[in-house]
Write a protein that holds these residues in place. Structure first.
Motif, short mmCIF file in Angstrom:
data_model
loop_
_atom_site.label_atom_id
_atom_site.label_comp_id
_atom_site.label_asym_id
_atom_site.label_seq_id
_atom_site.Cartn_x
_atom_site.Cartn_y
_atom_site.Cartn_z
N PHE A 80 -15.64 49.16 -50.66
CA PHE A 80 -16.32 50.42 -50.35
C PHE A 80 -17.34 50.17 -49.24
O PHE A 80 -17.69 49.02 -48.94
CB PHE A 80 -17.00 51.01 -51.58
CG PHE A 80 -18.14 50.20 -52.12
CD1 PHE A 80 -19.45 50.47 -51.74
CD2 PHE A 80 -17.91 49.17 -53.02
CE1 PHE A 80 -20.51 49.72 -52.24
CE2 PHE A 80 -18.96 48.42 -53.53
CZ PHE A 80 -20.27 48.69 -53.13
N GLU A 81 -17.80 51.25 -48.64
CA GLU A 81 -18.76 51.16 -47.54
C GLU A 81 -19.97 52.03 -47.81
O GLU A 81 -19.89 53.05 -48.52
CB GLU A 81 -18.11 51.60 -46.22
CG GLU A 81 -16.93 50.74 -45.79
CD GLU A 81 -16.31 51.24 -44.50
OE1 GLU A 81 -16.90 52.15 -43.87
OE2 GLU A 81 -15.25 50.72 -44.12
N VAL A 82 -21.11 51.64 -47.23
CA VAL A 82 -22.30 52.49 -47.18
C VAL A 82 -22.68 52.63 -45.71
O VAL A 82 -22.59 51.66 -44.93
CB VAL A 82 -23.47 51.92 -48.01
CG1 VAL A 82 -23.14 51.99 -49.49
CG2 VAL A 82 -23.78 50.49 -47.62
N ASP A 131 -22.15 39.61 -46.03
CA ASP A 131 -22.42 38.23 -45.61
C ASP A 131 -21.86 37.21 -46.59
O ASP A 131 -22.10 36.00 -46.44
CB ASP A 131 -23.92 38.01 -45.44
CG ASP A 131 -24.70 38.20 -46.74
OD1 ASP A 131 -24.06 38.47 -47.79
OD2 ASP A 131 -25.94 38.08 -46.72
N GLY A 132 -21.12 37.65 -47.61
CA GLY A 132 -20.51 36.76 -48.57
C GLY A 132 -21.33 36.48 -49.81
O GLY A 132 -20.87 35.78 -50.73
N THR A 133 -22.56 36.99 -49.87
CA THR A 133 -23.40 36.80 -51.05
C THR A 133 -22.76 37.46 -52.26
O THR A 133 -22.32 38.61 -52.19
CB THR A 133 -24.80 37.39 -50.82
OG1 THR A 133 -25.37 36.78 -49.67
CG2 THR A 133 -25.69 37.16 -52.04
N VAL A 134 -22.73 36.74 -53.39
CA VAL A 134 -22.10 37.24 -54.60
C VAL A 134 -23.16 37.52 -55.67
O VAL A 134 -24.01 36.65 -55.95
CB VAL A 134 -21.07 36.23 -55.16
CG1 VAL A 134 -20.47 36.74 -56.47
CG2 VAL A 134 -19.98 35.98 -54.13
N THR A 135 -23.12 38.72 -56.24
CA THR A 135 -23.99 39.08 -57.35
C THR A 135 -23.13 39.28 -58.58
O THR A 135 -22.24 40.14 -58.59
CB THR A 135 -24.78 40.36 -57.06
OG1 THR A 135 -25.54 40.18 -55.87
CG2 THR A 135 -25.71 40.70 -58.22
N GLY A 186 -22.79 48.61 -44.51
CA GLY A 186 -21.71 47.65 -44.34
C GLY A 186 -20.62 47.84 -45.38
O GLY A 186 -20.66 48.78 -46.18
N ALA A 187 -19.65 46.94 -45.33
CA ALA A 187 -18.51 46.99 -46.24
C ALA A 187 -18.70 45.96 -47.35
O ALA A 187 -19.01 44.79 -47.09
CB ALA A 187 -17.22 46.72 -45.49
N TYR A 188 -18.48 46.39 -48.59
CA TYR A 188 -18.68 45.55 -49.76
C TYR A 188 -17.38 45.44 -50.55
O TYR A 188 -16.54 46.35 -50.51
CB TYR A 188 -19.78 46.12 -50.67
CG TYR A 188 -21.16 46.08 -50.06
CD1 TYR A 188 -22.07 45.10 -50.44
CD2 TYR A 188 -21.54 47.01 -49.10
CE1 TYR A 188 -23.35 45.06 -49.88
CE2 TYR A 188 -22.80 46.98 -48.53
CZ TYR A 188 -23.70 46.00 -48.92
OH TYR A 188 -24.96 45.95 -48.37
N HIS A 189 -17.25 44.33 -51.28
CA HIS A 189 -16.14 44.16 -52.21
C HIS A 189 -16.67 44.07 -53.63
O HIS A 189 -17.78 43.56 -53.87
CB HIS A 189 -15.33 42.91 -51.88
CG HIS A 189 -14.44 43.06 -50.69
ND1 HIS A 189 -14.86 42.80 -49.41
CD2 HIS A 189 -13.14 43.46 -50.59
CE1 HIS A 189 -13.88 43.04 -48.55
NE2 HIS A 189 -12.82 43.44 -49.24
N LEU A 190 -15.86 44.57 -54.55
CA LEU A 190 -16.22 44.56 -55.97
C LEU A 190 -15.04 44.01 -56.75
O LEU A 190 -13.91 44.48 -56.60
CB LEU A 190 -16.55 45.98 -56.44
CG LEU A 190 -17.07 46.14 -57.87
CD1 LEU A 190 -18.47 45.58 -58.00
CD2 LEU A 190 -17.06 47.62 -58.27
N ARG A 191 -15.30 43.00 -57.57
CA ARG A 191 -14.26 42.44 -58.43
C ARG A 191 -14.61 42.70 -59.89
O ARG A 191 -15.64 42.24 -60.38
CB ARG A 191 -14.09 40.93 -58.22
CG ARG A 191 -12.99 40.32 -59.10
CD ARG A 191 -12.75 38.86 -58.76
NE ARG A 191 -13.73 37.96 -59.35
CZ ARG A 191 -13.54 37.27 -60.49
NH1 ARG A 191 -12.40 37.40 -61.16
NH2 ARG A 191 -14.48 36.45 -60.93
#
Length: 620
Positions: free
Chosen positions: A337-339, A400-404, A424-429
């Protein structure tokens, strides 16, 4: 393995014998093996039958319910199901399937070993008798609505193709000559509603056309005006067998695959079938098990561009993980998703499904005894702890690749994270950190939500499944059965359609439009729904128009739910010589009458020409 399953409405007194051999039970429950019968059949029966009548039906038809000798092995489905492009493979892999379906002509012989049906297909003639001579596709569309519920929830893609009108068989091999799933029908013993073979035997369906006549049948498909829920429930149930699913019990009226259909049917699919669909075929996003295959979600702050007064959230319901042993890591679902600008976002993953009772059918509505029941439960109850089958967690991966990582909640409780995100664009797993080991219990349903402050869930539009229609025939669409509002208290208030694929929604506020396409081609049809908060969603299907003269042409829009052709002067459901005679008799009358087909206040040669044209179009 059971080969066929039948739909009817009271249970049969049959169980499996040892070693998978069918066993016949009398009314006292005593069983005798019946090793001569290779196929075990599933049945519904019409309501109000006595035990003696049921026994007589069994003796006459040989129908038996499919069940499972070992509920701990698998009480959701058969071991062999559809996979990929209509191939056969093992169940419980969560692998998306792409199937074709077709409606054979009434010349096709619709009988096969193990089916209680005999004779030529008459489903098309029956639908025309019920819905009108010109409205065959309306009857078919209600059938499509029945099978499409599996596509609404699961990774099942369905596309209509032509049928070569060959005899019904048990061949599961895909061929371009006809659909992988074929849907026909003929008259059978009135106790039987329908029948369907399992994937290993072709997955085809036969509908008992007697049940379209309320004067003959104890359970009629036409039991409610407008939605035909009993018909849709029956079709959904039978297609469930065609996808590999068995009957589940007890008969509590909360599962589509129960062997008894409740009065008036239910709106399928329920939790148990959603779990089954997810287990075998994945959820509707099936295949998003890697970051490369992540599902693209809407931008969270998209209302900035659309000028909507209410901020839409991103909410996706009825999703599922399938345990670490699922195909290609199906325990993980990936999203993107993007913001557009800095935003505070609340992300939540909520397990769903509750606790319910379901298990293998022993006989009738009786359940095969199983354990794992909570304190105070009745002996033999099989409890499904659907909400705690897994322990969900999620990871948010920044640009930037940071994982929470968010995994602090107890099993069965929502995981939630509120975080300020840069543009930016984010990924969610979303993944199952600790699924149960029981093979039939590892499927975890969940809802995913990404919300800004004050944002609400948009509706979900569903236009149906890809279909096929002849040019210059009435083509029907139904948007108000499966489309749904997703926010508590919200309702859908508008249904707009783009029926010609030009991007403009020319058909306004019409839940069920009908159109005539004038020439052959592929048309992308889109439904747009609007809810009471003013939020919208769209869904598109592909319509294949055949037997036209070219690949272009403007469709002729017709009133919603047209009951007959314009030239049906005497309203008998068909355009024939009687209508032509009525126009000739009234020729020259200067007033608006039924024969004034052009609505110009007189009956003249233009009306006669229109009637003759429609008479020619009626011919096959």
């Amino acid at each position: 393995m059971p080969a066929f399953s039948f739909g009817v409405v009271l249970p049969l007194a049959f169980v499996y014998g040892s070693g998978g051999v069918p066993a016949v039970c009398n009314t006292e429950g005593e069983c005798q093996h019946s090793p001569t019968r290779a196929a075990v059949d599933a049945c519904y029966y019409t309501e109000g039958l006595t035990a003696q009548e049921i026994v007589e039906i069994i003796n006459r038809t040989g129908l038996r319910p499919p069940t499972q000798p070992d509920p701990f092995n698998d009480f959701i489905s058969s071991e062999t199901v559809w996979v990929g492009d209509a191939d056969l493979g093992p169940s419980r892999n969560g692998e998306r399937v792409r199937l074709t379906y077709s409606f054979p002509d009434d010349t096709a012989i619709w009988e096969s070993p193990g089916f209680p049906f005999s004779g030529p297909n008459d489903l098309n003639a029956t639908l025309q008798e019920v819905f009108g001579q010109r409205n065959l596709d309306l009857g078919r569309e209600f059938i499509r609505q029945g099978i499409s519920v599996w596509a609404f929830y699961g990774g099942v893609e369905l596309r209509e193709v032509a049928d070569n009108n060959s005899q019904l068989d048990q061949d599961p091999v895909s061929t371009p000559k006809r659909g992988d799933i074929r849907i026909g029908g003929t008259e059978a013993s009135f106790e039987v509603l329908a029948t369907n073979s399992f994937p290993l035997y072709g997955g085809d369906m036969a509908i008992n056309t007697l049940h379209f006549d309320e004067s003959i049948s104890g359970v009629a498909f036409l039991d409610d005006t407008g939605s035909f829920r009993t018909l849709r429930h029956t079709v959904a149930h039978e297609h469930g067998h065609g996808l590999g699913f068995f009957h589940t019990v007890p008969c509590t009226g909360n599962k589509t695959m129960e062997p008894i259909i409740p009065p008036g049917g239910i709106e399928p699919l329920r939790v148990d079938e959603q779990r089954g669909a997810g287990s075998n075929y994945g959820d509707r996003f099936s295949g998003n098990s890697s970051i490369e295959a992540a599902v693209q979600l809407d931008a969270l702050d998209r209302n900035i561009l659309s000028q909507q007064l209410v901020t839409p959230a991103v909410v996706e319901r009825h999703l599922s993980t399938n345990g670490p042993e699922g195909l290609t890591g199906a325990a993980s679902d990936w999203f993107r998703f993007e913001v557009k600008q800095r935003r505070v976002v609340e992300i939540s993953v909520t397990p769903t499904g509750g606790i319910y009772t379901a298990g293998a059918q022993q006989f009738g509505c009786s359940i095969v005894p199983c354990g794992d029941a909570p304190s105070g439960a009745q002996v033999g109850d099989c409890f499904i702890f659907a909400e705690t089958a897994g322990d969900l967690a999620f990871e948010l991966i920044a640009p930037d690749g940071t994982v929470t990582l968010q995994s602090s909640a107890d099993r069965g409780m929502p995981e939630a994270l509120t975080v300020e995100l840069e543009p930016g664009a984010y990924h969610l797993r979303v993944f199952d950190s600790e699924p149960l080991t029981h093979v039939s219990a590892r499927l975890q349903l969940y809802d995913l939500a990404l919300r800004l402050d004050g944002s609400v869930a948009p509706p979900r539009a569903f236009a149906g499944i890809d279909k096929r229609i002849r040019a210059k025939r009435n083509c029907f669409f139904i948007g108000d059965i499966l489309s749904t509002a997703q926010e508590p208290g919200a309702t859908i208030v508008r249904y707009d359609w783009d029926l010609d694929g030009d991007g403009a929604f020319e058909t306004k506020n019409t839940p069920r439009p009908v159109v005539r396409y004038q020439s052959a081609g592929e048309v992308n049809v889109t439904l747009r729904v609007t809810d009471s908060s003013g939020l919208r969603d769209t869904h598109s299907i592909q319509v294949t128009v055949v037997n036209g003269l070219s690949t272009s042409g403007t469709p002729e829009l017709l009133p919603a739910l047209l009951s007959s052709a314009a030239a049906d002067v005497n309203s008998d459901g068909a355009v024939d010589a009687k209508d032509i005679a009525s126009i000739v008799q009234l020729f020259g009358v200067n007033e608006s009458v039924s024969a004034d087909l052009t609505n110009d206040g007189r009956v003249d040669s233009a009306d006669l020409a229109l009637a003759l044209q429609e008479l020619l179009e009626e011919q096959p």
